[in-house]
Write an enzyme that holds these catalytic residues in place. Structure first.
Site, short mmCIF file in Angstrom:
data_model
loop_
_atom_site.label_atom_id
_atom_site.label_comp_id
_atom_site.label_asym_id
_atom_site.label_seq_id
_atom_site.Cartn_x
_atom_site.Cartn_y
_atom_site.Cartn_z
NE ARG A 67 -3.88 -0.63 5.86
CZ ARG A 67 -4.96 -0.21 5.23
NH1 ARG A 67 -5.17 1.09 5.06
NH2 ARG A 67 -5.84 -1.06 4.78
CG HIS A 68 -0.42 -4.44 5.39
ND1 HIS A 68 -0.01 -4.45 4.08
CD2 HIS A 68 -1.78 -4.33 5.35
CE1 HIS A 68 -1.05 -4.35 3.28
NE2 HIS A 68 -2.16 -4.26 4.01
CG PHE A 84 -9.16 -11.31 7.31
CD1 PHE A 84 -8.41 -10.45 8.10
CD2 PHE A 84 -10.33 -11.83 7.84
CE1 PHE A 84 -8.83 -10.11 9.37
CE2 PHE A 84 -10.76 -11.50 9.11
CZ PHE A 84 -10.00 -10.63 9.88
CB THR A 117 -9.02 -3.88 -2.08
OG1 THR A 117 -7.65 -4.01 -1.73
CG2 THR A 117 -9.13 -3.35 -3.49
CG HIS A 154 -12.03 -8.52 -1.21
ND1 HIS A 154 -12.93 -8.42 -0.18
CD2 HIS A 154 -11.19 -7.48 -1.06
CE1 HIS A 154 -12.65 -7.36 0.54
NE2 HIS A 154 -11.59 -6.78 0.04
NE ARG A 205 -4.23 -1.58 1.93
CZ ARG A 205 -5.26 -1.03 1.28
NH1 ARG A 205 -5.26 0.24 0.95
NH2 ARG A 205 -6.31 -1.78 0.98
CD GLU A 229 -3.51 -8.10 -3.63
OE1 GLU A 229 -4.09 -9.19 -3.70
OE2 GLU A 229 -3.74 -7.25 -2.74
#
Ligand code: PXP
Length: 238
Positions: free
Chosen positions: A50-51, A216, A102, A193, A46, A71
């Site tokens: 942030r990760h 996730f 996303t 997703h 990103r 990605e």
């Protein structure tokens, strides 16, 4: 064709960043996932890092050649990162500042189409395979083919968030018809997703499906059963 599993390890880095620590190490997680049956590793760089951060991308691309699917958004900074670290493949995704994750497929405005055409050419020159994250909408699949993508990753967010069986069936039928169109146009079909141990099977059963990108739910399950078992359990469902 065997259905491939790409495990997204962003949230290994989320946990590390919760303490600005050095563990858990995404490279270690990548090794564990690959050993447990993941076909490749997915990471999202990103813009706010942030990760997953640039150092992670550099390290992962170096340690796991041919196995990293990156990605990133359609932006000059991310283009530079992709061309520098040269992952095996790149998935171009929309990114809004502050979003939790996303939120859907790319919006193909004329400006985005122009940028994509240029960016895809540059990535192809470096022999990087290009995927576009798209909503399961016929027009978007056709645009993805026109701008030169190799792959479409169909966004399964609406399917995974459907609250009734009827709504899920409707979303699944959109995924099926988008997959047929994509295959007819010579595009490889991926999906991702919000897929989890309960909803993954129906999408995995779509005839044209080649790869599923899941993060996730696997990381959440790993808290209770460990990462190798969480990957194996997902693999068994595909
Ligand atoms: N594919 C894309 C393009 C994504 O942006 C994400 C979320 O980062 C995923 C797959 C994985 O989604 P989830 O973490 O919900 O499995």
């Amino acid at each position: 064709m065997t259905l491939q599993l790409g495990v997204n390890i962003d949230h290994v880095a989320t946990l590390r960043q919760a303490r600005r620590a050095t563990v858990p190490n995404p490279a270690r997680a990548a090794r564990v996932c690959l050993k447990a049956g993941a076909d490749y590793i997915v990471i999202h760089l990103r813009r706010d890092e942030r990760h997953i951060n640039r150092k992670d991308v550099a390290q992962l691309c170096k340690k796991f050649p041919g196995k990293i699917h990156l990605e990133c958004s359609v932006s000059p900074a991310m283009e530079k990162a992709a061309l520098t670290y040269k992952p095996f493949s790149v998935c171009l995704v929309p990114e809004k500042p502050g979003e939790v994750t996303t939120t859907g497929g790319l919006k193909f405005t004329p400006v985005v189409i122009k940028r994509l055409e240029k960016l895809i050419k540059r990535l192809h020159q470096k022999k990087i395979i290009v995927s576009l994250f798209v909503s399961p909408v016929e027009a978007d699949i056709r645009t993805a083919a026109q701008v030169g993508a190799d792959i479409v990753e169909l966004c399964t967010r609406d399917y995974s968030e459907a609250t009734t069986a009827q709504a899920a069936r409707k979303q699944l039928s959109l995924i099926k018809s988008a997959s047929r169109t994509a295959a007819r146009l010579g595009l490889e079909v991926h999906a991702g997703h919000g897929l989890d141990y309960q909803n993954v099977r129906a999408v995995a059963a779509v005839k044209e499906m080649a790869c599923m990108n899941i993060g996730f739910s696997i990381l959440a399950q790993s808290i209770f059963v460990g990462l190798p078992a969480a990957v194996r359990q997902m693999r068994e469902l595909l």
